[in-house]
Design an enzyme around this catalytic site. Structure first.
Site, PDB file in Angstrom:
ATOM      1  N   SER A   1     -55.484 -61.221  48.729  1.00  0.00           N
ATOM      2  CA  SER A   1     -54.267 -62.036  48.625  1.00  0.00           C
ATOM      3  C   SER A   1     -53.021 -61.174  48.440  1.00  0.00           C
ATOM      4  O   SER A   1     -53.095 -60.030  47.986  1.00  0.00           O
ATOM      5  CB  SER A   1     -54.385 -63.013  47.449  1.00  0.00           C
ATOM      6  OG  SER A   1     -55.539 -63.801  47.595  1.00  0.00           O
ATOM      7  N   GLN A   2     -51.885 -61.792  48.754  1.00  0.00           N
ATOM      8  CA  GLN A   2     -50.580 -61.147  48.574  1.00  0.00           C
ATOM      9  C   GLN A   2     -50.366 -60.831  47.086  1.00  0.00           C
ATOM     10  O   GLN A   2     -50.678 -61.685  46.230  1.00  0.00           O
ATOM     11  CB  GLN A   2     -49.524 -62.145  49.064  1.00  0.00           C
ATOM     12  CG  GLN A   2     -48.119 -61.677  48.934  1.00  0.00           C
ATOM     13  CD  GLN A   2     -47.132 -62.747  49.404  1.00  0.00           C
ATOM     14  OE1 GLN A   2     -47.507 -63.774  49.965  1.00  0.00           O
ATOM     15  NE2 GLN A   2     -45.860 -62.493  49.164  1.00  0.00           N
TER      16      GLN A   2
END
Ligand code: SAM
Length: 220
Positions: free
Chosen positions: A66-67
């Site tokens: 994920s970011q």
């Protein structure tokens, strides 16, 4: 814990922390854990030079790490205290689980893809982090160790899986993106009592789907 730190990406890592602060992340424990965990160890070799960009990156099995902003936001919303029992659904690269362990949580994490389960396990060993991981359908939770002070779901769910609500301790928080397969809204659900839950709905995010009995089926 500083032993994780590698100086190679020092400038990029410091810039990422500054950017996360600018975007409103102010939980110092979260920022500290991000500042010492080498994200470059969790991404595919082709993406190592992009490790500290604030973007999701591909990992094996067509999944993503994920970011950093999303990880920081969700982890802040969990409100982790040292010694808390935290369940993560969607181990992926193992990055989120390592952050939680650095923050002093007792971490339980579930992944449904064998390759990711095995690869993340070897990273946990490499960092000598005590993380309990399991290859299973995480939409059913991990009943044996319930209740949890926090549950974080790092894949997109069509609805809140009931087993996860049931396995939350009273006062515990469930952070989960709910929506369709294109985009989701982050839900922060707090268990108030045996029967009552409080729901806070926040921003929009984009995750890969949560596939399982209480999630999406594999072919829709
Ligand atoms: N938290 C991860 C990290 O730090 O790298 C990123 C997770 S990735 C966005 C979502 C992960 O959820 C994928 O690895 C996917 O295989 C997994 N997943 C999807 N459905 C699942 C389920 N029912 N149980 C366990 N894992 C699941």
């Amino acid at each position: 814990m500083n032993s994780f730190y590698s100086s190679k990406f020092k400038e990029q890592r410091l810039k990422l922390i500054r950017d996360l602060r600018k975007r409103g992340i102010d939980d110092e424990n979260v920022l500290y854990a991000i500042s010492i965990l080498p994200r470059e160890k969790f991404v595919l070799p082709t993406f190592v030079n992009r490790s500290y960009e604030d973007v999701a990156l591909p990992i094996d099995c067509n999944q993503t790490i994920s970011q950093p902003y999303t990880v920081a936001y969700m982890t802040s919303e969990l409100k982790v205290n040292k010694g808390d029992k935290i369940l993560e659904i969607g181990t992926g690269s193992g990055y989120q689980a390592c952050l939680l362990a650095i923050m002093g949580a007792k971490v339980f994490t579930i992944e449904r893809m064998q390759e990711l389960y095995e690869k993340s396990k070897s990273i946990f060993n490499e960092f000598r982090l005590q993380i309990n991981s399991r290859l299973a359908d995480g939409t059913l939770g991990w009943k044996e160790f319930a209740p949890y002070n926090g549950i974080i779901v790092t894949a997109a769910a069509p609805k809140v899986p009931n087993p996860l609500k049931e396995q939350l301790a009273i006062g515990g928080r469930l952070v989960i993106p709910i929506g369709d397969k294109i985009s989701q809204t982050m839900y922060i659900i707090t268990r108030i009592s045996e029967e009552e839950y409080n729901e806070k709905v926040s921003d929009r995010f984009k995750f890969v789907p949560l596939i399982g009995k209480e999630g999406w089926s594999n072919n829709n």
